[in-house]
Design a protein around this motif. Structure first.
Motif, PDB file in Angstrom:
ATOM      1  N   TYR A 101       0.924  -1.219   0.000  1.00 32.01           N
ATOM      2  CA  TYR A 101      -0.120  -0.046  -0.045  1.00 32.01           C
ATOM      3  C   TYR A 101       0.950   1.366  -0.165  1.00 32.01           C
ATOM      4  O   TYR A 101       1.924   1.504   0.893  1.00 32.01           O
ATOM      5  N   LEU A 102       0.773   1.982  -1.096  1.00 34.18           N
ATOM      6  CA  LEU A 102       1.499   3.292  -1.088  1.00 34.18           C
ATOM      7  C   LEU A 102       0.643   4.441  -0.858  1.00 34.18           C
ATOM      8  O   LEU A 102      -0.445   4.860  -1.277  1.00 34.18           O
ATOM      9  N   CYS A 103       1.370   5.350  -0.019  1.00 31.33           N
ATOM     10  CA  CYS A 103       0.669   6.683   0.338  1.00 31.33           C
ATOM     11  C   CYS A 103       1.530   7.773  -0.560  1.00 31.33           C
ATOM     12  O   CYS A 103       2.650   7.653  -0.919  1.00 31.33           O
ATOM     13  N   ALA A 104       0.541   8.242  -1.041  1.00 27.67           N
ATOM     14  CA  ALA A 104       0.882   9.500  -1.878  1.00 27.67           C
ATOM     15  C   ALA A 104       0.642  11.155  -1.591  1.00 27.67           C
ATOM     16  O   ALA A 104      -0.721  10.953  -1.197  1.00 27.67           O
ATOM     17  N   VAL A 105       1.166  11.780  -1.387  1.00 29.23           N
ATOM     18  CA  VAL A 105       0.822  13.329  -1.044  1.00 29.23           C
ATOM     19  C   VAL A 105       1.337  14.287  -2.409  1.00 29.23           C
ATOM     20  O   VAL A 105       2.428  14.254  -2.740  1.00 29.23           O
ATOM     21  N   GLN A 106       0.368  15.205  -2.603  1.00 27.14           N
ATOM     22  CA  GLN A 106       0.504  16.268  -3.420  1.00 27.14           C
ATOM     23  C   GLN A 106       1.264  17.360  -2.791  1.00 27.14           C
ATOM     24  O   GLN A 106       0.881  17.845  -1.629  1.00 27.14           O
ATOM     25  N   MET A 107       2.482  17.468  -3.495  1.00 25.54           N
ATOM     26  CA  MET A 107       3.221  18.701  -2.644  1.00 25.54           C
ATOM     27  C   MET A 107       3.517  19.887  -3.815  1.00 25.54           C
ATOM     28  O   MET A 107       3.789  19.526  -4.840  1.00 25.54           O
ATOM     29  N   ASN A 108       3.593  21.185  -3.239  1.00 19.50           N
ATOM     30  CA  ASN A 108       3.771  22.422  -4.108  1.00 19.50           C
ATOM     31  C   ASN A 108       5.167  22.687  -4.112  1.00 19.50           C
ATOM     32  O   ASN A 108       6.161  22.680  -3.227  1.00 19.50           O
ATOM     33  N   TYR A 109       5.864  22.764  -5.507  1.00 21.00           N
ATOM     34  CA  TYR A 109       7.125  23.000  -5.739  1.00 21.00           C
ATOM     35  C   TYR A 109       7.431  24.553  -6.403  1.00 21.00           C
ATOM     36  O   TYR A 109       8.459  24.779  -6.765  1.00 21.00           O
ATOM     37  N   GLY A 110       6.385  25.374  -5.970  1.00 23.42           N
ATOM     38  CA  GLY A 110       6.473  26.640  -6.312  1.00 23.42           C
ATOM     39  C   GLY A 110       5.515  26.839  -7.432  1.00 23.42           C
ATOM     40  O   GLY A 110       5.660  26.162  -8.660  1.00 23.42           O
ATOM     41  N   GLY A 111       4.929  28.026  -7.314  1.00 21.78           N
ATOM     42  CA  GLY A 111       3.981  28.480  -8.492  1.00 21.78           C
ATOM     43  C   GLY A 111       2.684  27.196  -8.604  1.00 21.78           C
ATOM     44  O   GLY A 111       2.041  26.743  -7.742  1.00 21.78           O
ATOM     45  N   ALA A 112       2.755  27.083  -9.895  1.00 23.54           N
ATOM     46  CA  ALA A 112       1.505  26.036 -10.298  1.00 23.54           C
ATOM     47  C   ALA A 112       2.156  24.554 -10.272  1.00 23.54           C
ATOM     48  O   ALA A 112       1.257  23.798 -10.752  1.00 23.54           O
ATOM     49  N   THR A 113       3.401  24.490 -10.132  1.00 17.76           N
ATOM     50  CA  THR A 113       3.986  23.027  -9.937  1.00 17.76           C
ATOM     51  C   THR A 113       3.779  22.290  -8.777  1.00 17.76           C
ATOM     52  O   THR A 113       4.171  22.782  -7.654  1.00 17.76           O
ATOM     53  N   ASN A 114       3.057  21.355  -8.985  1.00 17.02           N
ATOM     54  CA  ASN A 114       2.544  20.429  -7.866  1.00 17.02           C
ATOM     55  C   ASN A 114       3.270  18.958  -8.629  1.00 17.02           C
ATOM     56  O   ASN A 114       3.110  18.484  -9.537  1.00 17.02           O
ATOM     57  N   LYS A 115       3.789  18.117  -7.377  1.00 19.59           N
ATOM     58  CA  LYS A 115       4.165  16.954  -7.983  1.00 19.59           C
ATOM     59  C   LYS A 115       3.499  16.119  -6.715  1.00 19.59           C
ATOM     60  O   LYS A 115       3.257  16.176  -5.509  1.00 19.59           O
ATOM     61  N   LEU A 116       3.514  14.653  -7.173  1.00 20.67           N
ATOM     62  CA  LEU A 116       2.743  13.544  -6.323  1.00 20.67           C
ATOM     63  C   LEU A 116       4.089  12.791  -5.618  1.00 20.67           C
ATOM     64  O   LEU A 116       4.711  12.313  -6.764  1.00 20.67           O
ATOM     65  N   ILE A 117       4.312  12.889  -4.418  1.00 22.30           N
ATOM     66  CA  ILE A 117       5.333  12.206  -3.636  1.00 22.30           C
ATOM     67  C   ILE A 117       5.052  10.967  -3.054  1.00 22.30           C
ATOM     68  O   ILE A 117       3.930  10.934  -2.328  1.00 22.30           O
ATOM     69  N   PHE A 118       5.535   9.862  -3.464  1.00 16.37           N
ATOM     70  CA  PHE A 118       5.166   8.469  -3.076  1.00 16.37           C
ATOM     71  C   PHE A 118       6.079   8.147  -1.818  1.00 16.37           C
ATOM     72  O   PHE A 118       7.263   8.442  -1.965  1.00 16.37           O
ATOM     73  N   GLY A 119       5.326   7.421  -0.923  1.00 16.37           N
ATOM     74  CA  GLY A 119       6.194   6.665   0.233  1.00 16.37           C
ATOM     75  C   GLY A 119       6.619   5.366  -0.430  1.00 16.37           C
ATOM     76  O   GLY A 119       6.281   5.194  -1.593  1.00 16.37           O
ATOM     77  N   THR A 120       7.599   4.650   0.362  1.00 19.05           N
ATOM     78  CA  THR A 120       8.156   3.557  -0.080  1.00 19.05           C
ATOM     79  C   THR A 120       7.070   2.358   0.101  1.00 19.05           C
ATOM     80  O   THR A 120       7.497   1.137  -0.507  1.00 19.05           O
ATOM     81  N   GLY A 121       6.033   2.526   0.433  1.00 20.15           N
ATOM     82  CA  GLY A 121       4.945   1.344   0.814  1.00 20.15           C
ATOM     83  C   GLY A 121       4.991   0.590   2.008  1.00 20.15           C
ATOM     84  O   GLY A 121       6.133   0.375   2.336  1.00 20.15           O
ATOM     85  N   THR A 122       3.852   0.162   2.206  1.00 22.21           N
ATOM     86  CA  THR A 122       3.916  -0.940   3.316  1.00 22.21           C
ATOM     87  C   THR A 122       3.196  -2.079   2.678  1.00 22.21           C
ATOM     88  O   THR A 122       2.197  -2.073   2.420  1.00 22.21           O
ATOM     89  N   LEU A 123       4.327  -3.457   3.226  1.00 22.26           N
ATOM     90  CA  LEU A 123       3.613  -4.667   2.567  1.00 22.26           C
ATOM     91  C   LEU A 123       2.668  -5.121   3.572  1.00 22.26           C
ATOM     92  O   LEU A 123       3.106  -5.514   4.931  1.00 22.26           O
ATOM     93  N   LEU A 124       1.463  -5.679   3.307  1.00 22.43           N
ATOM     94  CA  LEU A 124       0.283  -6.140   4.144  1.00 22.43           C
ATOM     95  C   LEU A 124       0.219  -7.544   3.952  1.00 22.43           C
ATOM     96  O   LEU A 124       0.029  -7.768   2.467  1.00 22.43           O
ATOM     97  N   ALA A 125       0.310  -8.433   4.694  1.00 20.08           N
ATOM     98  CA  ALA A 125       0.036  -9.931   4.620  1.00 20.08           C
ATOM     99  C   ALA A 125      -1.180 -10.214   5.447  1.00 20.08           C
ATOM    100  O   ALA A 125      -1.005 -10.268   6.805  1.00 20.08           O
ATOM    101  N   VAL A 126      -2.222 -10.819   4.908  1.00 23.47           N
ATOM    102  CA  VAL A 126      -3.276 -11.125   5.548  1.00 23.47           C
ATOM    103  C   VAL A 126      -3.492 -12.740   5.695  1.00 23.47           C
ATOM    104  O   VAL A 126      -3.225 -13.350   4.435  1.00 23.47           O
ATOM    105  N   GLN A 127      -3.264 -13.164   6.617  1.00 28.53           N
ATOM    106  CA  GLN A 127      -2.951 -14.594   6.979  1.00 28.53           C
ATOM    107  C   GLN A 127      -4.634 -15.485   7.127  1.00 28.53           C
ATOM    108  O   GLN A 127      -5.330 -15.049   7.935  1.00 28.53           O
ATOM    109  N   PRO A 128      -4.548 -16.452   6.410  1.00 31.42           N
ATOM    110  CA  PRO A 128      -5.650 -17.094   6.247  1.00 31.42           C
ATOM    111  C   PRO A 128      -6.176 -17.783   7.619  1.00 31.42           C
ATOM    112  O   PRO A 128      -5.099 -18.337   8.190  1.00 31.42           O
TER     113      PRO A 128
END
Lengths: 114, 114
Positions: free
Chosen positions: B87-114
């Motif tokens: 599961y990746l978390c992504a946050v839109q961040m402003n880099y000045g003016g109208a420039t926005n970028k989506l910055i991703f985290g490295t992700g969390t691996l989820l394992a659901v055990q039956p």
């Protein structure tokens, strides 16, 4: 069917060779992006384009080049200057809005070095 | 350096339990937040977006946002083995003016055990 098509799914590069990854979208989205994903790392932005005939470097643009001659197409060339090209490459697009930026991803291209 | 931080996991939960995934971000001015699910070898898929403080529910998923604490989380109720993914978390961040970028985290691996 609307969507983003990346090709090829798998690509092998010989040393010193340039290779081009294809990305086509029929979602009528203005913005397109290329990300690189390495194991254990998040997505890193290579290049992005918010409008035809314009593109900007992302965080790791060295060794890559792009073009945006048509709204639907945003090909990425991995040049011989990119010394560690092995990664999963993801193309994405989004409607260009001032605040929100939901990305829609293609299925990815796995690039490996021979 | 604008960053998004996630615990890489793996987070292991039994089937039917609640899985709680967390994310912190550095840019206090961020306004748009997203959770993507990525199965192994596949491209990320948007599952939740949130823009205002509080909770947002969609089926078994609840996104929680606290801008004062710069914290966003994803709860998955009645976890199923098919929820096992990164599961990746992504946050839109402003880099000045109208420039926005989506910055991703490295992700969390989820394992659901039956």
């Amino acid at each position: 069917d609307g969507g983003i098509t990346q090709s090829p799914k798998y690509l092998f590069r010989k040393e010193g060779q340039n290779v081009t990854l294809s990305c086509e979208q029929n979602l009528n989205h203005d913005a397109m992006y290329w990300y690189r994903q390495d194991p254990g790392q998040g997505l890193r932005l290579i290049y992005y384009s918010q409008i035809v005939n314009d593109f900007q470097k992302g965080d790791i643009a060295e060794g890559y080049s792009v073009s945006r001659e048509k709204k639907e197409s945003f090909p990425l060339t991995v040049t011989s200057a990119q010394k560690n090209p092995t990664a999963f490459y993801l193309c994405a697009s989004s409607p260009r809005t001032p605040r929100h930026e939901k990305l829609f991803f293609g299925s990815g291209t796995q690039l490996s070095v021979l | 350096q604008k960053e998004v931080e996630q615990n890489s996991g793996p987070l292991s939960v039994p089937e039917g339990a609640i899985a709680s995934l967390n994310c912190t971000y550095s840019d206090r001015g961020s306004q748009s937040f997203f959770w993507y699910r990525q199965y192994s070898g596949k491209s990320p898929e948007l599952i939740m977006s949130i823009y205002s403080n509080g909770d947002k529910e969609d089926g078994r998923f609840t996104a929680q946002l606290n801008k004062a604490s710069q914290y966003v989380s994803l709860l998955i109720r009645d976890s199923q083995p098919s929820d096992s993914a990164t599961y990746l978390c992504a946050v839109q961040m402003n880099y000045g003016g109208a420039t926005n970028k989506l910055i991703f985290g490295t992700g969390t691996l989820l394992a659901v055990q039956p």
